[in-house]
Design a protein around this motif. Structure first.
Motif, PDB file in Angstrom:
ATOM      1  N   ALA A   7       0.877  -1.322  -0.141  1.00 20.41           N
ATOM      2  CA  ALA A   7       0.061  -0.069  -0.007  1.00 20.41           C
ATOM      3  C   ALA A   7       0.817   1.415   0.032  1.00 20.41           C
ATOM      4  O   ALA A   7       0.525   2.300  -0.522  1.00 20.41           O
ATOM      5  N   LEU A  40       0.663   4.135  -2.784  1.00 22.88           N
ATOM      6  CA  LEU A  40       0.410   5.490  -2.594  1.00 22.88           C
ATOM      7  C   LEU A  40       1.526   6.356  -3.061  1.00 22.88           C
ATOM      8  O   LEU A  40       1.264   7.595  -3.565  1.00 22.88           O
ATOM      9  N   THR A  53      -8.105   2.238   0.916  1.00 25.54           N
ATOM     10  CA  THR A  53      -6.892   2.606   0.505  1.00 25.54           C
ATOM     11  C   THR A  53      -6.539   2.726  -1.117  1.00 25.54           C
ATOM     12  O   THR A  53      -6.271   3.943  -1.535  1.00 25.54           O
TER      13      THR A  53
END
Lengths: 141, 90
Positions: A21, A25, B21
């Protein structure tokens, strides 16, 4: 009892998910913030491939060795094959069209000419002039 | 499946947080797809959102424990790759 196999598997899964993640990002932030098409592709092409590979490896570790994990392994292999190929295809198409890479000097000249820090880079073709082969290079970039 | 709980936190909740997310990252990428100048930024935005959607589908398959979603994810990966190659070849 505290460190049995389930706990170790879950901790490894969560760590790989968090690292994946983070990479996704970071690739997204680079995709939004970088000044040029090629540098945006540089951000996304590697960070997304690695992030997705790590997250899918985490899910394989969580799921154990079943038929489902073999499917996800095929998915990882296909992503590792297809994602750099598509990135290369897009970059080669952009280079064949005639999109020029971003240079630091052009940006500084634009800042000196216009007087404001317009980082969106959409209206500097008429200011810098030389070094552009396309007639609307600033728009395509 | 392995255990479903880690230090009092359900693993399904962790997967759900990762899915949220990925959705937020997809919306941030969608900004560049809408706003970004030129056709190539939009093509690579579609590619990035598609490859994020693959992981999102696999996570949904683990959250709801339905293995059908992995086939959909594999098919979506192939379609995304073919779409990108076709869009760059015109």
């Amino acid at each position: 009892m505290m460190f049995d196999t389930t706990t170790i598997t879950n901790v490894l899964t969560v760590m790989l998910l968090l690292i994946g993640a983070f990479f996704m990002l970071a690739g997204t932030i680079g995709f939004v913030r970088f000044p040029d098409f090629y540098s945006r592709m540089h951000a996304t092409g590697k960070c997304d491939t690695l992030g997705e590979g790590l997250m899918l490896v985490a899910l394989i570790i969580y799921g154990g060795v079943t038929f489902v994990s073999v499917k996800i392994l095929f998915l990882i292999a296909f992503i590792l094959l297809a994602n750099p190929t598509s990135t290369h295809a897009i970059a080669k198409a952009a280079y064949d069209v005639g999109l020029e890479p971003w240079r630091k000097l052009d940006e500084e000249v634009v800042w000196l000419n216009t007087g404001n820090g317009d980082t969106d880079n959409t209206d500097n073709t008429s200011n810098t002039g030389e070094g552009r082969t396309m007639e609307d290079g600033g728009e395509v970039r | 499946m392995a255990g479903t709980e880690l230090f009092g936190i359900e693993m399904v909740d962790i997967f759900l947080a990762m899915a949220i997310t990925i959705v937020i990252a997809s919306f941030v990428s969608l900004y560049r797809g809408i706003e970004g100048p030129g056709i190539f930024n939009r093509i690579i935005a579609v590619n990035v959102i598609g490859t994020k959607t693959i992981v999102l589908l696999v996570l949904i398959g683990f959250i709801y424990e339905r293995p059908d979603f992995f086939d959909i994810a594999l098919l979506y990966a192939i379609l995304n790759f073919i779409m990108t190659i076709a869009a760059t070849r015109y």
